[in-house]
Design a protein around this motif. Structure first.
Motif, short mmCIF file in Angstrom:
data_model
loop_
_atom_site.label_atom_id
_atom_site.label_comp_id
_atom_site.label_asym_id
_atom_site.label_seq_id
_atom_site.Cartn_x
_atom_site.Cartn_y
_atom_site.Cartn_z
N GLN A 1 -5.28 33.19 69.91
CA GLN A 1 -5.10 32.19 68.85
C GLN A 1 -4.20 32.75 67.76
N PRO A 2 -3.38 31.90 67.14
CA PRO A 2 -2.51 32.38 66.06
C PRO A 2 -3.32 32.85 64.86
N ILE A 3 -2.81 33.87 64.16
CA ILE A 3 -3.51 34.38 63.00
C ILE A 3 -3.60 33.33 61.91
N SER A 4 -2.60 32.43 61.84
CA SER A 4 -2.65 31.38 60.82
C SER A 4 -3.82 30.44 61.05
N GLN A 5 -4.18 30.21 62.31
CA GLN A 5 -5.32 29.35 62.62
C GLN A 5 -6.63 30.05 62.23
N TRP A 6 -6.73 31.34 62.51
CA TRP A 6 -7.91 32.08 62.09
C TRP A 6 -8.06 32.06 60.57
N GLN A 7 -6.97 32.28 59.88
CA GLN A 7 -7.02 32.41 58.42
C GLN A 7 -7.35 31.10 57.73
N GLN A 8 -7.02 29.97 58.34
CA GLN A 8 -7.33 28.67 57.73
C GLN A 8 -8.82 28.49 57.51
N GLN A 9 -9.62 29.13 58.35
CA GLN A 9 -11.07 29.00 58.21
C GLN A 9 -11.57 29.62 56.91
N PHE A 10 -10.76 30.50 56.31
CA PHE A 10 -11.17 31.21 55.10
C PHE A 10 -10.39 30.73 53.88
N ASP A 11 -9.79 29.54 53.97
CA ASP A 11 -8.98 29.05 52.87
C ASP A 11 -9.62 27.81 52.24
N VAL A 12 -10.92 27.89 52.02
CA VAL A 12 -11.66 26.78 51.43
C VAL A 12 -11.55 26.86 49.92
N ARG A 13 -10.95 25.85 49.33
CA ARG A 13 -10.71 25.85 47.89
C ARG A 13 -11.89 25.26 47.13
N ARG A 14 -12.06 25.73 45.90
CA ARG A 14 -13.00 25.12 44.98
C ARG A 14 -12.27 24.84 43.68
N SER A 15 -12.81 23.92 42.92
CA SER A 15 -12.16 23.58 41.65
C SER A 15 -12.52 24.63 40.60
N ALA A 16 -11.67 24.72 39.57
CA ALA A 16 -11.85 25.75 38.54
C ALA A 16 -13.18 25.60 37.82
N ASP A 17 -13.63 24.35 37.62
CA ASP A 17 -14.88 24.17 36.87
C ASP A 17 -16.11 24.58 37.66
N GLN A 18 -15.94 24.91 38.94
CA GLN A 18 -17.05 25.43 39.75
C GLN A 18 -17.09 26.97 39.73
N CYS A 19 -16.11 27.58 39.07
CA CYS A 19 -15.95 29.03 39.14
C CYS A 19 -15.90 29.63 37.73
N ARG A 20 -15.93 30.94 37.70
CA ARG A 20 -15.80 31.67 36.43
C ARG A 20 -14.66 32.66 36.55
N VAL A 21 -13.49 32.09 36.83
CA VAL A 21 -12.28 32.88 37.07
C VAL A 21 -11.27 32.54 35.98
N PHE A 22 -11.00 33.48 35.10
CA PHE A 22 -10.14 33.22 33.94
C PHE A 22 -8.88 34.08 34.02
N VAL A 23 -7.74 33.41 33.84
CA VAL A 23 -6.44 34.06 33.92
C VAL A 23 -5.82 34.09 32.53
N LEU A 24 -5.67 35.28 31.98
CA LEU A 24 -5.02 35.42 30.68
C LEU A 24 -3.53 35.16 30.83
N GLU A 25 -2.98 34.37 29.91
CA GLU A 25 -1.55 34.06 29.92
C GLU A 25 -0.98 34.24 28.53
N ARG A 26 0.21 34.81 28.47
CA ARG A 26 0.96 34.93 27.22
C ARG A 26 2.32 34.27 27.37
N PRO A 27 2.95 33.87 26.26
CA PRO A 27 4.33 33.38 26.35
C PRO A 27 5.20 34.42 27.06
N ARG A 28 6.13 33.95 27.88
CA ARG A 28 6.89 34.87 28.73
C ARG A 28 7.63 35.94 27.93
N ALA A 29 8.30 35.56 26.86
CA ALA A 29 9.04 36.55 26.09
C ALA A 29 8.11 37.61 25.52
N GLU A 30 6.93 37.18 25.09
CA GLU A 30 5.96 38.12 24.53
C GLU A 30 5.44 39.06 25.61
#
Length: 313
Positions: free
Chosen positions: A177-206
């Protein structure tokens, strides 16, 4: 490991030099958490200046895990990291503490949130045959072979990424089986409000200005001497360690390819490019919540914002 354990943890991530370490320390103390490094280069002993690890003093303020656990000549796979992270989660929670992952390696983050395909064990004979055949053939042969059996995997791999091309072909040969088919089984997305994953962002120049300053500080702190010490070790640096941003350019400088001022500029340039790639990854993950910051932030207030946002999610 059962990924529900990792999914229920706290995550603080973002591009290099955005300010994760200081905020993570305060956030961990607010949460009653211990920190697990989410940084592929912090795993290496002796690679301290160029990886901007938390200092020994910072690690006394809050317990840290998965820092300085392998030697610079060793490789450490994604599967090994996930297993080690699972063990760290169990250890921390056995003490009644919460878990905060902090760092900027997007592939680690995705693996913890969605799982990974471990795949069949390495077949060194097959890998050797494929590598030898690729050397005999015209450039792009490996990529073409993969495209014939797994167009999806070929589309996302660079034609020069020999290691991953061979692995993808190996998986097909061993499993049918192709590796892409295997990997699709592990690509289950959840919405941000179901998680506690925070990404700090700054203005690009800064952010770019912060990156440039950090690189200058690394060289002033002795990055060249650190690389010299690593190269003088009894065993050669692993491929991963040699290719780390900052280390690769200093090695080229020591080999006489360019002078020090140009080396500093190249490290700054490559680090800015790396930060852009990190942000592309983070924006592709539905679990991530952007947290804009700017200037000299009130670290305690940022930590409170994170806790409040998670509570309202």
């Amino acid at each position: 490991m059962p990924f529900t354990r990792a999914r229920d943890c706290w995550y603080l991530t973002g591009p290099t030099a955005v300010g994760k370490t200081e905020i993570a320390l305060v956030l961990a103390r607010q949460l009653g958490a211990e920190i697990v490094s989410l940084d592929s280069m912090a795993l290496y002993r002796g690679m301290d200046i160029g990886t901007a690890k938390p200092s020994p003093h910072e690690r006394t303020l809050v317990p840290h895990h998965l820092i300085d656990i392998i030697e610079p000549h060793e490789e450490f796979s994604l599967a090994q990291y996930v297993d080690a992270a699972g063990a760290a989660i169990d250890e921390i929670r056995s003490r009644g503490r919460d878990v905060l992952f902090a760092g900027g390696t997007p592939l680690y983050l995705k693996a913890l949130l969605r799982g990974i395909f471990y795949g069949p064990p390495a077949d060194e004979a097959l890998r050797g045959e494929l590598a030898a055949e690729a050397r005999r053939r015209e450039p792009g042969w490996l990529h073409g072979r993969l495209a014939a059996i797994d167009p999806a995997a070929a589309a996302r791999l660079h034609p020069n990424d020999t290691r991953r091309l061979i692995r993808a072909i190996e998986v097909y040969e061993k499993t049918g089986q192709p590796i892409s088919q295997w990997q699709q089984q592990f690509d289950v997305r959840r919405s941000a409000d179901q998680c506690r994953v925070f990404v700090l962002e700054r203005p690009r120049a800064e952010l770019h200005a912060r990156i440039d300053r950090r690189v200058e500080q690394m060289f002033a702190a002795g990055l060249v001497d650190e690389v010299c010490h690593l190269l003088s070790g009894p065993l050669p640096l692993s491929k991963t360690a040699r290719q780390a941003v900052g280390y690769r350019e200093v090695i080229e400088h020591l080999e006489g390819q360019r002078g020090l001022p140009e080396t500093v500029e190249r490290v700054q340039q490559h680090t800015r490019q790396f930060a852009r790639r990190q942000m592309t990854w983070f924006r592709s993950l539905s679990e991530c919540r952007p947290l804009p910051i700017a200037g000299d932030v009130n670290v305690a207030e940022v930590a409170r914002r994170i806790v409040a946002a998670a509570g309202s999610g």
